[in-house]
Design a protein around this motif. Sequence first.
Motif, PDB file in Angstrom:
ATOM      1  N   SER A  72      39.681  79.372  77.580  1.00 26.72           N
ATOM      2  CA  SER A  72      38.914  79.586  78.810  1.00 26.72           C
ATOM      3  C   SER A  72      37.544  80.195  78.576  1.00 26.72           C
ATOM      4  CB  SER A  72      39.712  80.474  79.784  1.00 26.72           C
ATOM      5  OG  SER A  72      40.835  79.788  80.279  1.00 26.72           O
ATOM      6  N   ILE A  73      37.280  80.686  77.377  1.00 24.38           N
ATOM      7  CA  ILE A  73      35.963  81.252  77.098  1.00 24.38           C
ATOM      8  C   ILE A  73      34.869  80.186  77.204  1.00 24.38           C
ATOM      9  CG2 ILE A  73      36.014  80.858  74.598  1.00 24.38           C
ATOM     10  CD1 ILE A  73      34.634  83.570  74.257  1.00 24.38           C
ATOM     11  N   ILE A  74      35.264  78.918  77.112  1.00 25.17           N
ATOM     12  CA  ILE A  74      34.288  77.829  77.171  1.00 25.17           C
ATOM     13  C   ILE A  74      33.525  77.832  78.491  1.00 25.17           C
ATOM     14  CG2 ILE A  74      35.974  76.149  78.059  1.00 25.17           C
ATOM     15  CD1 ILE A  74      33.131  75.353  75.603  1.00 25.17           C
ATOM     16  N   TRP A  75      34.197  78.178  79.604  1.00 26.34           N
ATOM     17  CA  TRP A  75      33.529  78.118  80.912  1.00 26.34           C
ATOM     18  C   TRP A  75      32.463  79.195  81.095  1.00 26.34           C
ATOM     19  CZ3 TRP A  75      33.532  73.888  83.571  1.00 26.34           C
ATOM     20  CH2 TRP A  75      34.601  72.985  83.436  1.00 26.34           C
ATOM     21  N   PRO A  76      32.711  80.468  80.736  1.00 28.31           N
ATOM     22  CA  PRO A  76      31.608  81.447  80.793  1.00 28.31           C
ATOM     23  C   PRO A  76      30.445  81.081  79.874  1.00 28.31           C
ATOM     24  CG  PRO A  76      33.714  82.571  80.697  1.00 28.31           C
ATOM     25  CD  PRO A  76      34.004  81.122  80.463  1.00 28.31           C
ATOM     26  N   ILE A  77      30.751  80.471  78.714  1.00 25.82           N
ATOM     27  CA  ILE A  77      29.679  80.044  77.814  1.00 25.82           C
ATOM     28  C   ILE A  77      28.857  78.932  78.453  1.00 25.82           C
ATOM     29  CG2 ILE A  77      29.203  78.913  75.611  1.00 25.82           C
ATOM     30  CD1 ILE A  77      31.566  80.439  74.430  1.00 25.82           C
ATOM     31  N   VAL A  78      29.538  77.984  79.103  1.00 22.26           N
ATOM     32  CA  VAL A  78      28.821  76.918  79.829  1.00 22.26           C
ATOM     33  C   VAL A  78      27.880  77.524  80.861  1.00 22.26           C
ATOM     34  CG1 VAL A  78      29.094  75.062  81.511  1.00 22.26           C
ATOM     35  CG2 VAL A  78      30.527  75.094  79.480  1.00 22.26           C
ATOM     36  N   ALA A  79      28.372  78.513  81.602  1.00 25.48           N
ATOM     37  CA  ALA A  79      27.547  79.154  82.636  1.00 25.48           C
ATOM     38  C   ALA A  79      26.309  79.811  82.032  1.00 25.48           C
ATOM     39  CB  ALA A  79      28.383  80.184  83.398  1.00 25.48           C
ATOM     40  N   LEU A  80      26.469  80.473  80.894  1.00 35.47           N
ATOM     41  CA  LEU A  80      25.348  81.148  80.245  1.00 35.47           C
ATOM     42  C   LEU A  80      24.310  80.145  79.740  1.00 35.47           C
ATOM     43  CD1 LEU A  80      27.274  83.837  78.147  1.00 35.47           C
ATOM     44  CD2 LEU A  80      25.981  84.218  80.246  1.00 35.47           C
ATOM     45  N   VAL A  81      24.778  79.073  79.122  1.00 33.22           N
ATOM     46  CA  VAL A  81      23.857  78.070  78.580  1.00 33.22           C
ATOM     47  C   VAL A  81      23.136  77.336  79.708  1.00 33.22           C
ATOM     48  CG1 VAL A  81      23.675  75.986  77.165  1.00 33.22           C
ATOM     49  CG2 VAL A  81      25.248  77.804  76.491  1.00 33.22           C
ATOM     50  N   ALA A  82      23.870  77.024  80.791  1.00 34.74           N
ATOM     51  CA  ALA A  82      23.253  76.345  81.939  1.00 34.74           C
ATOM     52  C   ALA A  82      22.169  77.226  82.566  1.00 34.74           C
ATOM     53  CB  ALA A  82      24.315  75.996  82.972  1.00 34.74           C
ATOM     54  N   PHE A  83      22.440  78.506  82.680  1.00 37.55           N
ATOM     55  CA  PHE A  83      21.466  79.452  83.236  1.00 37.55           C
ATOM     56  C   PHE A  83      20.220  79.496  82.363  1.00 37.55           C
ATOM     57  CE2 PHE A  83      19.843  83.577  84.612  1.00 37.55           C
ATOM     58  CZ  PHE A  83      20.138  83.573  85.967  1.00 37.55           C
ATOM     59  N   ARG A  84      20.434  79.496  81.042  1.00 39.50           N
ATOM     60  CA  ARG A  84      19.307  79.508  80.105  1.00 39.50           C
ATOM     61  C   ARG A  84      18.490  78.225  80.224  1.00 39.50           C
ATOM     62  NH1 ARG A  84      15.485  79.559  77.421  1.00 39.50           N
ATOM     63  NH2 ARG A  84      15.089  80.531  75.399  1.00 39.50           N
ATOM     64  N   ALA A  85      19.179  77.095  80.386  1.00 42.45           N
ATOM     65  CA  ALA A  85      18.485  75.814  80.538  1.00 42.45           C
ATOM     66  C   ALA A  85      17.643  75.800  81.801  1.00 42.45           C
ATOM     67  CB  ALA A  85      19.495  74.667  80.569  1.00 42.45           C
ATOM     68  N   ASN A  86      18.193  76.352  82.888  1.00 37.27           N
ATOM     69  CA  ASN A  86      17.480  76.372  84.160  1.00 37.27           C
ATOM     70  C   ASN A  86      16.258  77.270  84.139  1.00 37.27           C
ATOM     71  OD1 ASN A  86      18.893  75.089  86.875  1.00 37.27           O
ATOM     72  ND2 ASN A  86      20.295  75.299  85.153  1.00 37.27           N
ATOM     73  N   LYS A  87      16.200  78.173  83.183  1.00 38.88           N
ATOM     74  CA  LYS A  87      15.020  79.020  83.047  1.00 38.88           C
ATOM     75  C   LYS A  87      13.840  78.214  82.525  1.00 38.88           C
ATOM     76  CE  LYS A  87      13.380  83.214  80.709  1.00 38.88           C
ATOM     77  NZ  LYS A  87      13.716  84.293  79.734  1.00 38.88           N
ATOM     78  N   GLU A  88      14.121  77.188  81.712  1.00 36.31           N
ATOM     79  CA  GLU A  88      13.070  76.447  81.025  1.00 36.31           C
ATOM     80  C   GLU A  88      12.715  75.115  81.660  1.00 36.31           C
ATOM     81  OE1 GLU A  88      11.545  77.968  78.827  1.00 36.31           O
ATOM     82  OE2 GLU A  88      12.917  79.519  78.111  1.00 36.31           O
ATOM     83  N   GLN A 188      38.885  83.215  82.478  1.00 36.00           N
ATOM     84  CA  GLN A 188      37.432  83.048  82.555  1.00 36.00           C
ATOM     85  C   GLN A 188      36.769  84.323  83.069  1.00 36.00           C
ATOM     86  OE1 GLN A 188      36.325  79.496  84.781  1.00 36.00           O
ATOM     87  NE2 GLN A 188      38.120  78.417  84.003  1.00 36.00           N
ATOM     88  N   ILE A 189      37.383  84.918  84.079  1.00 40.05           N
ATOM     89  CA  ILE A 189      36.842  86.148  84.660  1.00 40.05           C
ATOM     90  C   ILE A 189      36.858  87.275  83.640  1.00 40.05           C
ATOM     91  CG2 ILE A 189      37.247  87.907  86.431  1.00 40.05           C
ATOM     92  CD1 ILE A 189      38.450  85.520  88.128  1.00 40.05           C
ATOM     93  N   ILE A 190      37.964  87.393  82.903  1.00 42.44           N
ATOM     94  CA  ILE A 190      38.079  88.440  81.876  1.00 42.44           C
ATOM     95  C   ILE A 190      37.009  88.260  80.803  1.00 42.44           C
ATOM     96  CG2 ILE A 190      39.536  89.331  80.017  1.00 42.44           C
ATOM     97  CD1 ILE A 190      41.961  88.667  81.816  1.00 42.44           C
ATOM     98  N   TRP A 191      36.819  87.019  80.335  1.00 40.34           N
ATOM     99  CA  TRP A 191      35.809  86.764  79.301  1.00 40.34           C
ATOM    100  C   TRP A 191      34.406  87.086  79.793  1.00 40.34           C
ATOM    101  CZ3 TRP A 191      36.702  86.817  74.491  1.00 40.34           C
ATOM    102  CH2 TRP A 191      37.864  86.258  73.939  1.00 40.34           C
ATOM    103  N   SER A 192      34.125  86.753  81.057  1.00 38.21           N
ATOM    104  CA  SER A 192      32.780  87.034  81.587  1.00 38.21           C
ATOM    105  C   SER A 192      32.495  88.536  81.608  1.00 38.21           C
ATOM    106  CB  SER A 192      32.630  86.441  82.990  1.00 38.21           C
ATOM    107  OG  SER A 192      33.391  87.158  83.943  1.00 38.21           O
ATOM    108  N   VAL A 193      33.535  89.323  81.903  1.00 36.54           N
ATOM    109  CA  VAL A 193      33.387  90.779  81.907  1.00 36.54           C
ATOM    110  C   VAL A 193      33.179  91.300  80.490  1.00 36.54           C
ATOM    111  CG1 VAL A 193      34.564  92.963  82.381  1.00 36.54           C
ATOM    112  CG2 VAL A 193      34.702  91.088  84.025  1.00 36.54           C
ATOM    113  N   ILE A 194      33.936  90.761  79.544  1.00 34.91           N
ATOM    114  CA  ILE A 194      33.797  91.185  78.144  1.00 34.91           C
ATOM    115  C   ILE A 194      32.388  90.884  77.636  1.00 34.91           C
ATOM    116  CG2 ILE A 194      34.562  90.706  75.784  1.00 34.91           C
ATOM    117  CD1 ILE A 194      37.368  90.191  76.933  1.00 34.91           C
ATOM    118  N   ILE A 195      31.887  89.690  77.949  1.00 36.91           N
ATOM    119  CA  ILE A 195      30.564  89.281  77.475  1.00 36.91           C
ATOM    120  C   ILE A 195      29.457  90.162  78.051  1.00 36.91           C
ATOM    121  CG2 ILE A 195      28.852  87.419  77.585  1.00 36.91           C
ATOM    122  CD1 ILE A 195      31.221  85.437  77.478  1.00 36.91           C
TER     123      ILE A 195
END
Length: 287
Positions: A72-88, A188-195
């Motif tokens: 499930s860590i894949i989904w928080p990572i997707v969210a982080l990368v998508a956010f980074r992409a939207n910045k550029e 997914q929620i737990i991983w997002s908090v850890i990150i």
Amino acid sequence: MWQLLIVFYFIFGVVSYILRRVLAQKLGDHNRLINAIFFVFFLLPTTIILSFFFPHNLNVGVLNLFLLFFGSIIWPIVALVAFRANKEVDVGIFSIINNLSPVFTLIIAVPFLYESLNDSQWVGVALLILSGGLVASSQLKKHNRSSTAGIIFSLLTAALLGVAYVYERYMLTRIDFGAYLIYGWGSQIIWSVIIARKEFRNAFKLFRKDKESRNTLIIWGSSNALKAVFFIIALKLSSASIISAVTNFMSVAVVIAAYFYLKERQHMYYKWVAAVIGVAGLLFIAV
């Protein structure tokens, strides 16, 4: 009934795309915090509410619990990368490149889940690649680092989404959807908090000073969660092929909304042609 639900899915989906772009441009340095807030304060309540409507067998076994937690860590990572992409890169470009995710899904699903493609699906794959290449070329012609980085992060988002979809599809062959909601979304929620664990202390200070960003975050988080709710209910009331075909038009809706709301009007010829080709490709795959 499902048609009305899909309308709401489009509305909230477009809003979430547009506002993520706004947040990424304004608060790009707080990527982990923004996404963790979504998972904790928006996805968690959504998970609890949906769990009452979907039957679940929580006795899934140790192996499935292991796969659910670490996969499930894949989904928080997707969210982080998508956010980074939207910045550029602007949201229209991002949404069109995001259409490539089914290509990456198929690349993995064919050998590992023993799925196969028919002739029309191969045509769809070719059209999606053409669409992504066309819209990426419009950005790369700028010859600057931010455009190149935006394209790379957008492609990475699509690739990770492809992996995430295969993982999710695989897990749903092992456990029921209700259990996946609780264990999968919960992980997914737990991983997002850890990150983002070191950044939560800055949340109150950040949004107390900037009410506009706080309101944007609330609307974005709510729309993102509601998008998921309406999609799931529509999927339950209709068939997967119909819902998949209909929702493929999201990129077109995002391009239109970005044109008017964000005034993102560069390379419109590329965007329109790429969006139409991409939708055609997605329809070929779905049908």
